[in-house]
Design a protein around this motif. Sequence first.
Motif, short mmCIF file in Angstrom:
data_model
loop_
_atom_site.label_atom_id
_atom_site.label_comp_id
_atom_site.label_asym_id
_atom_site.label_seq_id
_atom_site.Cartn_x
_atom_site.Cartn_y
_atom_site.Cartn_z
N GLU A 1 0.82 -1.20 0.00
CA GLU A 1 0.00 0.00 0.00
C GLU A 1 0.86 1.25 0.00
O GLU A 1 1.60 1.51 0.94
CB GLU A 1 -0.85 -0.05 1.28
CG GLU A 1 -2.07 0.79 1.24
CD GLU A 1 -2.90 0.56 0.00
OE1 GLU A 1 -3.46 1.55 -0.46
OE2 GLU A 1 -2.99 -0.58 -0.50
N GLU B 1 -0.04 5.09 -0.27
CA GLU B 1 -1.35 5.74 -0.25
C GLU B 1 -1.23 7.25 -0.32
O GLU B 1 -1.24 7.91 0.71
CB GLU B 1 -2.09 5.32 1.02
CG GLU B 1 -3.55 5.66 0.98
CD GLU B 1 -4.22 5.25 -0.30
OE1 GLU B 1 -4.54 4.07 -0.43
OE2 GLU B 1 -4.43 6.10 -1.19
N LEU C 1 -8.02 3.81 -8.22
CA LEU C 1 -8.60 2.48 -8.48
C LEU C 1 -7.71 1.70 -9.45
O LEU C 1 -7.38 0.54 -9.21
CB LEU C 1 -10.01 2.64 -9.06
CG LEU C 1 -10.70 1.35 -9.51
CD1 LEU C 1 -10.93 0.42 -8.32
CD2 LEU C 1 -12.05 1.68 -10.16
N ARG D 1 -4.50 0.62 -7.75
CA ARG D 1 -4.65 -0.50 -6.83
C ARG D 1 -4.98 -1.79 -7.56
O ARG D 1 -4.52 -2.86 -7.19
CB ARG D 1 -5.70 -0.16 -5.78
CG ARG D 1 -5.16 0.89 -4.81
CD ARG D 1 -6.01 1.03 -3.61
NE ARG D 1 -7.07 2.00 -3.81
CZ ARG D 1 -8.21 2.00 -3.13
NH1 ARG D 1 -8.44 1.06 -2.27
NH2 ARG D 1 -9.09 2.94 -3.33
N LEU E 1 -2.85 -5.32 -7.67
CA LEU E 1 -3.38 -6.66 -7.41
C LEU E 1 -2.88 -7.67 -8.44
O LEU E 1 -2.67 -8.83 -8.12
CB LEU E 1 -4.92 -6.64 -7.43
CG LEU E 1 -5.63 -6.03 -6.25
CD1 LEU E 1 -7.13 -6.07 -6.49
CD2 LEU E 1 -5.29 -6.75 -4.97
#
Lengths: 235, 181
Positions: A134, A136, A223, A226, A230
């Motif tokens: 992460e 952020e 979005l 992230r 993944l």
Amino acid sequence: MHEEWTDKLSDYLDDELSPRERQAVESHLRGCAECAAVLDDLTRVVERAQRLDRRPPRADLWDGIAARIETRGAAPRRVSFTLPQLAAAAVVLIAASAGIAWQFADRAASRSADIARSTEAQSRASSGYEAPAEREPSAERSNIDIAHVSFADAQYDAAVSDFEKALQNGRRRLDKTTIAIVEHNLQIIDQAIEQARQALETDPANDYLSGHLVDARRRKLDLLRRAAALTIESD
Amino acid sequence: MALSADTPIQTGIETDVALAARGDASAFERLYRTHVARIHSLTRRMLSSDEADEVTQDIFVRTWQKLSQFRGDSAFTTWLHRLAVNVVIERRRTFAIQRERMAPDPAVLDSLPVAPPRADLTVDFEHAIGQLPPGAREVFLLHDVEGYKHREIAVMLGVATGTSKRQLHRARMLMRKHLNG
Ligand SMILES: [Zn+2]
């Protein structure tokens, strides 16, 4: 008070009575001001209950939760980035934050934070180290003032397109549900961006709309970032 | 204006749920921050202010542990909330005996005089909820504040639907006295 009638009033209010009972209550209410007043009160009680506000706890409870979810063997998994992926991610983040015209409360501080982030990322990358999944930046941007947005923002577009490519390449590694969620959300965000853009054309000085657009664009980038992360998650 | 303020928030939640289920604690922290006010309000009203912090933490720890079981067939918020209610009810059962001993007799509460008017009506109304007999308070909160149906409440509390209805009516009739303050 006619208890045999008032006892039915909550069920009446909640539509829990049979048609026959309902009719009986209604005809009584037409002739009885006292019971009608009780019904009115009950209605107001329900309305008040529905309007009760939700207050957060006085103290921040997160630290206690974080401690417990990390020590009970459920520590968050870490994601390994390859060096090129990590370097690319750092570059994209900087491009994105510079490209979108945010006016930071303290521009200098946030710039140095970005640089620190990328430096840290690159040094981890060059040592072949694991990086936390992460990164952020969005949290720091939640309390920013918006100056203006440039629509033809080449750097933002490039960042989005980079992530879209990464996502496309790693798509096979995501399960169907995740893909569906990501695509559904992208669609919603794109709609929001388009709506805001159209509305701003007729009302260019509207701060709310500008904020909405910036937010939608940030969400899209976030979005995509992230989702792309993944795809390179290793088990 | 066709812009919806809800949509982007919901978008973030779904993404964060997917990430948190894969072990992303930062995503889970965002979920916590989005939902904590609602969960804490529920625990505070169903239990007490003293217990609310601890139980709220329990709920989120349990949520983290169970996230992999979340199938997405309901909204995450609905699922989380249901989990929270279950934790609260479990807690109430565990402490039921002590609670009964300490709780004042419901009959006494029924005959309490109407509270004097206060400047802050919301606080007065909240306070009055706290004074309801435990069974009536539970159903009132679940039905009128949280929006559950009688049949759902009946299952949650392990009572008959008719009991849930009677408790709700009893609670509303008591709360009536606190409207005109
Ligand atoms: Zn009557």
